[in-house]
Write a protein that holds these residues in place. Sequence first.
Motif, PDB file in Angstrom:
ATOM      1  N   LEU A 124      62.037  27.511 -39.079  1.00 28.18           N
ATOM      2  CA  LEU A 124      61.387  28.411 -40.519  1.00 28.18           C
ATOM      3  C   LEU A 124      63.013  29.436 -40.542  1.00 28.18           C
ATOM      4  O   LEU A 124      63.331  30.357 -41.284  1.00 28.18           O
ATOM      5  N   VAL A 125      62.922  30.580 -38.930  1.00 28.11           N
ATOM      6  CA  VAL A 125      63.850  31.951 -39.086  1.00 28.11           C
ATOM      7  C   VAL A 125      65.274  31.421 -39.250  1.00 28.11           C
ATOM      8  O   VAL A 125      65.828  31.981 -40.471  1.00 28.11           O
ATOM      9  N   ASN A 126      64.964  29.822 -39.136  1.00 25.65           N
ATOM     10  CA  ASN A 126      67.116  29.643 -39.413  1.00 25.65           C
ATOM     11  C   ASN A 126      67.270  29.213 -40.955  1.00 25.65           C
ATOM     12  O   ASN A 126      67.944  28.734 -41.045  1.00 25.65           O
ATOM     13  N   GLY A 127      66.148  29.270 -41.654  1.00 26.55           N
ATOM     14  CA  GLY A 127      66.007  28.260 -43.406  1.00 26.55           C
ATOM     15  C   GLY A 127      65.723  27.341 -43.429  1.00 26.55           C
ATOM     16  O   GLY A 127      66.001  26.863 -44.684  1.00 26.55           O
ATOM     17  N   MET A 128      65.558  26.320 -42.707  1.00 28.48           N
ATOM     18  CA  MET A 128      64.909  25.002 -42.779  1.00 28.48           C
ATOM     19  C   MET A 128      63.418  25.130 -43.784  1.00 28.48           C
ATOM     20  O   MET A 128      62.971  25.784 -43.349  1.00 28.48           O
ATOM     21  N   THR A 129      64.163  23.624 -44.571  1.00 26.16           N
ATOM     22  CA  THR A 129      62.421  24.048 -45.400  1.00 26.16           C
ATOM     23  C   THR A 129      61.822  22.377 -45.162  1.00 26.16           C
ATOM     24  O   THR A 129      60.564  22.283 -45.263  1.00 26.16           O
ATOM     25  N   SER A 130      62.486  21.341 -43.830  1.00 32.90           N
ATOM     26  CA  SER A 130      61.860  19.838 -43.720  1.00 32.90           C
ATOM     27  C   SER A 130      62.033  19.891 -42.630  1.00 32.90           C
ATOM     28  O   SER A 130      63.535  20.151 -42.998  1.00 32.90           O
ATOM     29  N   PRO A 150      50.595  21.733 -36.873  1.00 34.74           N
ATOM     30  CA  PRO A 150      49.496  23.041 -37.712  1.00 34.74           C
ATOM     31  C   PRO A 150      50.652  22.478 -38.621  1.00 34.74           C
ATOM     32  O   PRO A 150      51.081  23.508 -39.502  1.00 34.74           O
ATOM     33  N   VAL A 151      51.277  21.656 -39.328  1.00 38.32           N
ATOM     34  CA  VAL A 151      52.240  21.664 -40.273  1.00 38.32           C
ATOM     35  C   VAL A 151      51.939  20.561 -41.586  1.00 38.32           C
ATOM     36  O   VAL A 151      51.280  19.431 -40.937  1.00 38.32           O
ATOM     37  N   PRO A 152      52.210  21.013 -42.868  1.00 41.39           N
ATOM     38  CA  PRO A 152      51.691  19.764 -43.887  1.00 41.39           C
ATOM     39  C   PRO A 152      52.805  18.150 -43.254  1.00 41.39           C
ATOM     40  O   PRO A 152      53.670  18.665 -43.354  1.00 41.39           O
ATOM     41  N   HIS A 170      55.546  26.121 -47.589  1.00 42.20           N
ATOM     42  CA  HIS A 170      54.761  27.117 -47.017  1.00 42.20           C
ATOM     43  C   HIS A 170      54.219  27.563 -46.207  1.00 42.20           C
ATOM     44  O   HIS A 170      53.229  28.515 -46.292  1.00 42.20           O
ATOM     45  N   LEU A 171      55.075  27.762 -45.390  1.00 40.57           N
ATOM     46  CA  LEU A 171      54.668  28.085 -43.620  1.00 40.57           C
ATOM     47  C   LEU A 171      54.924  29.506 -43.895  1.00 40.57           C
ATOM     48  O   LEU A 171      56.519  29.745 -44.533  1.00 40.57           O
ATOM     49  N   GLU A 172      54.269  30.540 -43.071  1.00 39.46           N
ATOM     50  CA  GLU A 172      54.248  31.666 -42.852  1.00 39.46           C
ATOM     51  C   GLU A 172      54.134  31.842 -41.112  1.00 39.46           C
ATOM     52  O   GLU A 172      52.610  31.840 -40.815  1.00 39.46           O
ATOM     53  N   LEU A 173      55.439  32.675 -40.073  1.00 35.83           N
ATOM     54  CA  LEU A 173      54.632  32.774 -38.464  1.00 35.83           C
ATOM     55  C   LEU A 173      54.205  34.059 -38.654  1.00 35.83           C
ATOM     56  O   LEU A 173      54.888  34.824 -39.591  1.00 35.83           O
ATOM     57  N   PRO A 174      53.425  33.740 -37.886  1.00 40.63           N
ATOM     58  CA  PRO A 174      53.225  35.319 -37.544  1.00 40.63           C
ATOM     59  C   PRO A 174      54.054  36.110 -36.755  1.00 40.63           C
ATOM     60  O   PRO A 174      54.748  36.281 -35.916  1.00 40.63           O
TER      61      PRO A 174
END
Length: 198
Positions: A124-130, A150-152, A170-174
């Motif tokens: 996610l931090v590196n911009g991957m989408t799937s 915890p991922v669709p 659509h994931l957001e990291l704490p």
Amino acid sequence: MPGRIVDEAELRDGERIVIRPISPADGQQLAALHARLSPDSIYRRYFGVKPRLSPVEIGRFTSADEKWRFALVGVRDAGPLAGVARYEGTTSSTDAEIALVVDDALHHLGLGTLLLRRLIDVALVNGMTSLNAIVLASNQPMLALLRTLPVPTTSVRDDGTVIVTLDLTHLELPANRSHIAAAHVAEAAEIRANLNRS
């Protein structure tokens, strides 16, 4: 390095594991981890027989040169590698394929889940989408592990394998997890920079 975040997690049996980016210095330990795997574990990981890793494979597996290639290792207190989670993509894509291997002695203690969750955060931090996992249909432990994340996800069967896609869009990291993932990305960049200087 002063001030570096130490990402430490506890397994179900209470053992502490340090999670960090892989490094070329891990080559010997990676070969030793592979040598400890059962034939069944090797087959599930590589879909074939692989008695040992070649020097070329070790070199590739211990280097992650771009944001679309990344690997995290779990390291036991005594020093040996306990497991590796990685993703491999291409320069023009935000999709990548994931792979996981865990020391047979540490199966069912939560290490695979810990490594994959950290890897998803880094992606996610590196911009991957799937992220996609190609899993043998008979590898029920891995399929069950992927279902707990915890991922669709979506799954497609294909000639003896199951392709599981993790949708990160659509994931957001704490903040705390984002901070740890960013620290892993920065450490990997430092490893690359040191290699380039040498």
